[in-house]
Design a protein around this motif. Structure first.
Motif, short mmCIF file in Angstrom:
data_model
loop_
_atom_site.label_atom_id
_atom_site.label_comp_id
_atom_site.label_asym_id
_atom_site.label_seq_id
_atom_site.Cartn_x
_atom_site.Cartn_y
_atom_site.Cartn_z
N ARG A 16 -4.89 -5.56 4.45
CA ARG A 16 -4.04 -4.97 5.49
C ARG A 16 -2.94 -4.12 4.86
N GLU A 17 -2.28 -4.68 3.86
CA GLU A 17 -1.20 -3.96 3.16
C GLU A 17 -1.73 -2.68 2.53
N LEU A 19 -4.45 -0.93 3.40
CA LEU A 19 -4.82 0.03 4.44
C LEU A 19 -3.59 0.72 5.02
N GLU A 20 -2.53 -0.03 5.26
CA GLU A 20 -1.29 0.56 5.78
C GLU A 20 -0.70 1.55 4.77
N PHE A 21 -0.78 1.22 3.49
CA PHE A 21 -0.30 2.12 2.44
C PHE A 21 -1.13 3.40 2.43
N ALA A 23 -2.87 4.71 4.83
CA ALA A 23 -2.58 5.48 6.05
C ALA A 23 -1.27 6.24 5.90
N ALA A 24 -0.27 5.62 5.26
CA ALA A 24 1.01 6.30 5.05
C ALA A 24 0.86 7.47 4.09
N GLU A 29 -5.58 7.01 11.34
CA GLU A 29 -5.52 5.81 12.17
C GLU A 29 -6.06 4.62 11.38
N THR A 30 -5.35 3.51 11.45
CA THR A 30 -5.79 2.27 10.83
C THR A 30 -6.44 1.39 11.89
N VAL A 55 -9.26 3.20 7.42
CA VAL A 55 -8.34 4.29 7.73
C VAL A 55 -9.19 5.53 7.85
#
Length: 147
Positions: A16-17, A19-21, A23-24, A29-30, A55
């Motif tokens: 999760r961490e 994927l969020e990174f 995406a940033a 979209e995640t 992503v």
């Protein structure tokens, strides 16, 4: 007929961490589904970990990610195998091939399966009309599914 090939990264509790990174960094979209989303009891250890994540950006960036089942510190033999309904691996990535129809995916599966080790046979799953996993004769693990 359409096909996409996507890098599929494997983590131990950090999907999760990551994927969020990504995406940033790349935009997009995640999408995340957890083990609990697929039926694991919500209070079970690891239920909040990612079983399917990706992503996708409009610029063409695409990456998938997964949390390998088990504790973050678990050590597994250098292989990919099925155990108790989950895929256990120490490989940092898979190559994911997604096609539009089962017939299309089956053609690729049949080609890759020659002299391969089948980890999960190509069959219907909770999220796809066809999903399978194998390690080819060169040691590359492939995940094939129908979009």
């Amino acid at each position: 007929m359409t096909i996409t090939t996507t890098t599929h990264l494997n983590f131990r509790g950090q999907a999760r961490e990551a994927l969020e990174f990504y995406a940033a960094v790349f935009g997009g979209e995640t999408r995340i589904a957890t083990y609990a989303d697929f039926g694991m009891p919500a209070d079970a250890p690891g239920a909040d970990h990612v079983v399917f994540g990706q992503v996708v950006s409009t610029d063409g960036f695409r990456v998938m990610a997964y949390d390998i089942p088990g504790p973050a510190s678990a050590v597994v033999a250098p292989s990919t195998r099925r155990e108790s309904g989950t895929t256990i691996t120490d490989s940092p990535f898979f190559v994911s091939v997604r096609g539009g129809t089962l017939d299309e995916v089956r053609r690729y599966w049949d080609g890759l399966a020659e002299s391969a080790t089948v980890i999960e046979p190509l069959a219907a799953s909770a999220w796809s009309a066809g999903f399978g996993m194998l390690t080819d004769r060169y040691g590359v693990t492939w995940v094939l599914d129908v979009a």
